[in-house]
Design a protein around this motif. Structure first.
Motif, short mmCIF file in Angstrom:
data_model
loop_
_atom_site.label_atom_id
_atom_site.label_comp_id
_atom_site.label_asym_id
_atom_site.label_seq_id
_atom_site.Cartn_x
_atom_site.Cartn_y
_atom_site.Cartn_z
N PHE A 1 0.83 -1.21 0.00
CA PHE A 1 0.00 0.00 0.00
C PHE A 1 0.86 1.26 0.00
N GLU A 2 1.93 1.25 0.78
CA GLU A 2 2.82 2.41 0.80
C GLU A 2 3.49 2.60 -0.55
N LEU A 3 3.90 1.50 -1.18
CA LEU A 3 4.50 1.58 -2.51
C LEU A 3 3.51 2.11 -3.52
N LEU A 4 2.26 1.67 -3.42
CA LEU A 4 1.20 2.16 -4.31
C LEU A 4 0.98 3.66 -4.11
N THR B 1 1.56 9.03 -6.17
CA THR B 1 2.04 10.40 -5.96
C THR B 1 3.00 10.80 -7.07
N GLU B 2 3.86 9.89 -7.48
CA GLU B 2 4.79 10.18 -8.56
C GLU B 2 4.05 10.46 -9.87
N LYS B 3 3.04 9.63 -10.17
CA LYS B 3 2.28 9.82 -11.41
C LYS B 3 1.48 11.12 -11.36
N LEU B 4 0.92 11.44 -10.21
CA LEU B 4 0.19 12.71 -10.09
C LEU B 4 1.11 13.90 -10.24
N SER B 5 2.33 13.79 -9.73
CA SER B 5 3.27 14.90 -9.89
C SER B 5 3.67 15.07 -11.34
N VAL B 6 3.80 13.95 -12.06
CA VAL B 6 4.12 14.04 -13.50
C VAL B 6 2.98 14.71 -14.25
N ILE B 7 1.74 14.34 -13.93
CA ILE B 7 0.58 14.93 -14.59
C ILE B 7 0.47 16.41 -14.25
N ALA B 8 0.68 16.77 -12.99
CA ALA B 8 0.59 18.18 -12.59
C ALA B 8 1.68 19.01 -13.28
#
Length: 132
Positions: free
Chosen positions: A45-48, A53-60
Motif C-alpha cells: 500500500f505504501e509503494l502504491l 504520488t509520482e504519477k500525479l506529480s508528473v501529470i501536474a
C-alpha cells in the motif's frame, strides 16, 4: 498396577507438554506468518501511494508546462498576427490570416484526415514508453 498408571500419567503428561510445545510453535508460526503478510500488504500500500504520488506529480507538472506553452503560443501568434498586419498595412488582416490558418488546420484534421492526428499522437505517446 500402580506403576503402570503412574507410567501412563507420566507419558500423558509428557505428551501434553509436547503438544503444548508443538501447539505453541504452530501458534507462534501462524502469528508470525500473519504479521509478515500484514507487513507485506502494508508495504505494498505504501509503494502504491508513492507510485500514485509520482504519477500525479508528473501529470501536474505536464499541466503546468502545457499552460505555459499555451500562454507563450498565444503571445507568439499575436505577435505574428500584428507583424503580418503591419506588413499588409491593416492589423485586422494579420489576425485574419492567422485565424484562417488555424481554421484550415481544424478542417483538415476533422473532415479530411480525422485519424491522422490520433495516430500521430498515439505514436508519440508509445515512443515515450519505448513501445513499438
Amino acid at each position: 498396577m500402580m506403576n503402570r498408571k503412574a507410567g501412563k500419567e507420566q507419558g500423558s503428561a509428557s505428551s501434553k507438554s509436547r503438544r503444548s510445545g508443538i501447539a505453541k510453535l504452530l501458534d507462534d508460526t501462524a502469528v508470525s506468518t500473519y504479521e509478515d503478510v500484514r507487513a507485506i500488504i502494508d508495504a505494498k500500500f505504501e509503494l502504491l501511494k508513492i507510485e500514485l504520488t509520482e504519477k500525479l506529480s508528473v501529470i501536474a507538472s505536464a499541466a503546468v508546462v502545457a499552460v505555459i506553452l499555451v500562454v507563450g503560443m498565444t503571445y507568439l501568434l499575436t505577435t505574428v498576427a500584428l507583424l503580418i498586419g503591419e506588413l499588409l498595412g491593416h492589423p485586422f488582416l494579420g489576425y485574419l490570416i492567422v485565424s484562417l490558418l488555424f481554421l484550415s488546420c481544424f478542417l483538415f484534421f476533422t473532415r479530411f484526415k480525422p485519424l491522422l492526428l490520433r495516430n500521430l499522437i498515439q505514436k508519440i505517446l508509445l515512443s515515450l514508453h519505448d513501445y513499438n
